[in-house]
Design a protein around this motif. Structure first.
Motif, mmCIF file in Angstrom:
data_model
loop_
_atom_site.group_PDB
_atom_site.id
_atom_site.type_symbol
_atom_site.label_atom_id
_atom_site.label_comp_id
_atom_site.label_asym_id
_atom_site.label_seq_id
_atom_site.Cartn_x
_atom_site.Cartn_y
_atom_site.Cartn_z
ATOM 1 N N VAL A 12 -9.181 2.974 -7.081
ATOM 2 C CA VAL A 12 -8.400 2.304 -6.656
ATOM 3 C C VAL A 12 -8.482 0.809 -7.278
ATOM 4 C CG1 VAL A 12 -7.460 1.028 -4.648
ATOM 5 C CG2 VAL A 12 -8.156 3.419 -4.482
ATOM 6 N N LYS A 13 -9.732 0.344 -7.242
ATOM 7 C CA LYS A 13 -10.031 -1.182 -7.849
ATOM 8 C C LYS A 13 -9.619 -1.226 -9.132
ATOM 9 C CE LYS A 13 -14.142 -3.983 -8.594
ATOM 10 N NZ LYS A 13 -15.428 -4.063 -9.028
ATOM 11 N N ALA A 14 -9.709 -0.058 -9.951
ATOM 12 C CA ALA A 14 -9.428 -0.311 -11.392
ATOM 13 C C ALA A 14 -7.807 -0.177 -11.621
ATOM 14 C CB ALA A 14 -9.867 0.911 -12.144
ATOM 15 N N LEU A 15 -7.073 0.663 -10.769
ATOM 16 C CA LEU A 15 -5.381 0.594 -10.554
ATOM 17 C C LEU A 15 -5.045 -0.793 -10.389
ATOM 18 C CD1 LEU A 15 -4.933 3.770 -8.626
ATOM 19 C CD2 LEU A 15 -5.059 3.591 -11.051
ATOM 20 N N ILE A 16 -5.796 -1.461 -9.330
ATOM 21 C CA ILE A 16 -5.285 -2.674 -9.215
ATOM 22 C C ILE A 16 -5.696 -3.799 -10.150
ATOM 23 C CG2 ILE A 16 -5.437 -4.706 -7.311
ATOM 24 C CD1 ILE A 16 -6.344 -2.495 -5.405
ATOM 25 N N GLU A 17 -6.648 -3.659 -10.659
ATOM 26 C CA GLU A 17 -7.312 -4.596 -11.808
ATOM 27 C C GLU A 17 -6.286 -4.499 -13.006
ATOM 28 O OE1 GLU A 17 -12.060 -5.084 -11.228
ATOM 29 O OE2 GLU A 17 -11.327 -3.615 -12.677
ATOM 30 N N GLU A 18 -6.024 -3.172 -13.102
ATOM 31 C CA GLU A 18 -4.887 -2.858 -14.381
ATOM 32 C C GLU A 18 -3.535 -3.065 -14.109
ATOM 33 O OE1 GLU A 18 -6.039 1.279 -15.209
ATOM 34 O OE2 GLU A 18 -8.082 0.713 -15.712
ATOM 35 N N GLU A 19 -3.125 -3.377 -12.603
ATOM 36 C CA GLU A 19 -1.986 -3.754 -12.218
ATOM 37 C C GLU A 19 -0.931 -2.194 -12.568
ATOM 38 O OE1 GLU A 19 -0.070 -7.674 -13.229
ATOM 39 O OE2 GLU A 19 -2.156 -8.487 -12.978
ATOM 40 N N SER A 20 -1.657 -1.170 -12.449
ATOM 41 C CA SER A 20 -0.670 -0.023 -12.735
ATOM 42 C C SER A 20 0.136 0.559 -11.561
ATOM 43 C CB SER A 20 -1.866 1.276 -12.766
ATOM 44 O OG SER A 20 -3.002 0.784 -13.814
ATOM 45 N N GLY A 21 1.075 -0.173 -11.468
ATOM 46 C CA GLY A 21 2.227 0.015 -10.508
ATOM 47 C C GLY A 21 2.593 1.625 -10.438
ATOM 48 N N PHE A 69 1.628 3.439 -7.009
ATOM 49 C CA PHE A 69 2.687 4.020 -6.000
ATOM 50 C C PHE A 69 2.459 5.784 -6.066
ATOM 51 C CE2 PHE A 69 6.493 7.100 -6.005
ATOM 52 C CZ PHE A 69 7.387 6.219 -5.043
ATOM 53 N N THR A 70 1.957 6.517 -7.085
ATOM 54 C CA THR A 70 1.573 7.998 -6.743
ATOM 55 C C THR A 70 0.364 7.890 -5.933
ATOM 56 O OG1 THR A 70 2.175 8.255 -9.061
ATOM 57 C CG2 THR A 70 0.696 9.559 -8.060
ATOM 58 N N TYR A 71 -0.504 6.945 -5.911
ATOM 59 C CA TYR A 71 -1.917 7.127 -4.871
ATOM 60 C C TYR A 71 -1.329 7.077 -3.485
ATOM 61 C CZ TYR A 71 -6.374 5.985 -2.921
ATOM 62 O OH TYR A 71 -7.308 6.208 -1.929
ATOM 63 N N PHE A 72 -0.153 5.960 -2.968
ATOM 64 C CA PHE A 72 0.270 6.104 -1.743
ATOM 65 C C PHE A 72 1.362 7.422 -1.431
ATOM 66 C CE2 PHE A 72 -0.851 1.535 -2.169
ATOM 67 C CZ PHE A 72 -1.688 1.651 -0.818
ATOM 68 N N GLN A 73 2.182 7.675 -2.741
ATOM 69 C CA GLN A 73 2.967 8.666 -2.192
ATOM 70 C C GLN A 73 2.211 9.987 -2.061
ATOM 71 O OE1 GLN A 73 6.702 8.529 -2.276
ATOM 72 N NE2 GLN A 73 6.297 10.404 -1.281
ATOM 73 N N GLU A 74 1.133 10.235 -2.825
ATOM 74 C CA GLU A 74 0.484 11.546 -2.420
ATOM 75 C C GLU A 74 -0.197 11.673 -0.989
ATOM 76 O OE1 GLU A 74 -0.310 12.891 -7.150
ATOM 77 O OE2 GLU A 74 -1.960 12.198 -5.774
ATOM 78 N N ALA A 75 -0.723 10.385 -0.703
ATOM 79 C CA ALA A 75 -1.386 10.181 0.591
ATOM 80 C C ALA A 75 -0.106 10.646 1.619
ATOM 81 C CB ALA A 75 -1.969 9.041 0.610
ATOM 82 N N LYS A 76 0.838 9.958 1.472
ATOM 83 C CA LYS A 76 1.914 9.999 2.492
ATOM 84 C C LYS A 76 2.532 11.334 2.476
ATOM 85 C CE LYS A 76 7.028 8.795 2.929
ATOM 86 N NZ LYS A 76 6.889 9.007 4.306
ATOM 87 N N ASP A 77 2.495 12.103 1.455
ATOM 88 C CA ASP A 77 3.128 13.536 1.620
ATOM 89 C C ASP A 77 2.001 14.262 2.396
ATOM 90 O OD1 ASP A 77 5.156 12.740 -0.091
ATOM 91 O OD2 ASP A 77 4.464 13.519 -1.929
#
Ligand code: NAD
Length: 284
Positions: free
Chosen positions: A257-266, A270-278
């Motif tokens: 997650v830290k890497a995704l934020i650092e890389e600003e991989s929008g 989104f997929t990280y949260f979407q999969e958790a939500k599903d």
């Protein structure tokens, strides 16, 4: 003559189980607690009929023995009763949040002509003490039983019959599977909740406004951080292996997650949260 149930540890869970048993069975309930105060309250609230003055006295003639003490204590007490005279055919169980170490101690009861079946009612509260005990505490909750291989199935049915007043749904697991799953869905989330609270407490040192703003979501996700610290200390000490594995997995995930934020991989965030939500939305 009435059958006798002996409850060791008259707190929230022991008291609630005693009340649930009384609802369905005409029994004599004997209780024992290291706290004289809890014993007195349990008697006055009619959670128990009689206070035992020792473990030895309590187990005598009991048809059902229930340990509802903190898990480290339960582990000791299960071994301790092996030196006392137990009624032939008695069932011994516990309600502890961890199972492997407690069930392991039950081998001391092997020659005693009794059946030990580990148990864990999967409901509770952040409250403790017999005053908070309620007969309906476990309604619709899962009640996990962990009979060892070779346990007489009739004893398991007998125990479920004793506990039918809980109105819980019984499910059988091995002690190992119990600790792995309970670690993931209950023990580990308690660690995370406490760590989030610690984080806010540290920030508060720099900016006191943070506590006043910590409402809604923060309160929801940290509610369980208000649970009994002694109980959770014991659970972590008991379920060490599962928790260390979970912590390793979680740390790796947080690095991702830290890497995704650092890389600003929008898109990936989104997929990280979407999969958790599903997954969360699909929970029964
Ligand atoms: P509690 O603090 O309300 O009650 C525990 C009782 O055990 C206390 O009255 C205490 O005085 C007594 N006790 C401690 N040491 C003792 C000893 N050596 N001999 C006799 N009595 C002793 O705690 P609780 O919430 O009822 O938890 C009891 C057990 O239930 C724990 O093993 C816990 O893991 C399990 N459990 C708790 C919950 C929950 O949400 N609270 C849910 C499921 C299972």
């Amino acid at each position: 003559m009435k059958r006798t149930v002996f409850v060791v540890g008259l707190g929230l869970i022991g008291g609630s189980i005693a009340l649930a048993i009384r609802k369905e069975h005409d029994v004599h309930i004997r209780g024992y607690d290291i706290s004289g105060e809890q014993l007195k309250v349990a008697l006055s609230l009619k959670v128990i009929d009689e206070a035992a003055t020792s473990l030895r006295e309590g187990v005598e003639g009991a048809d059902l023995i229930i340990f509802a003490t903190p898990v480290l204590k339960t582990e000791q007490l299960v071994e301790e009763i092996a030196q006392f005279s137990l009624k032939t055919g008695a069932i011994v169980t516990d309600v502890g949040s961890t199972k492997v170490r407690i069930v392991g101690k039950a081998k001391h009861l092997q020659d005693k002509k009794v059946t030990f079946i580990g148990g864990h009612p999967m409901a509770g509260s952040h409250k403790s003490g017999v005053e908070a005990a309620r007969s309906h505490l476990f309604e619709n909750a899962f009640y996990i039983l962990t009979p060892a291989e070779g346990t007489d199935v009739r004893a398991v049915i007998q125990l479920q019959n004793w506990l039918k007043g809980t109105k819980a749904t019984f499910i059988e697991l091995s002690a190992e599977q119990h600790d792995r799953l309970a670690g993931a869905i209950s023990h580990f989330p308690h660690v995370i909740a406490a760590s989030l609270v610690h984080q806010i407490a540290k920030i508060e040192g720099e900016d006191p406004l943070v506590s006043r703003l910590a409402a809604g979501g923060f309160r929801d996700i940290t509610r369980i951080a208000s649970s009994n610290p002694a109980m959770w200390r014991d659970i972590l000490l008991h379920n060490k292996d599962s928790l260390l594995q979970l912590l390793e997995g979680w740390t790796r995930e947080m690095e991702c997650v830290k890497a995704l934020i650092e890389e600003e991989s929008g898109e990936a965030i989104f997929t990280y949260f979407q999969e958790a939500k599903d997954f969360r939305d699909g929970l029964p």
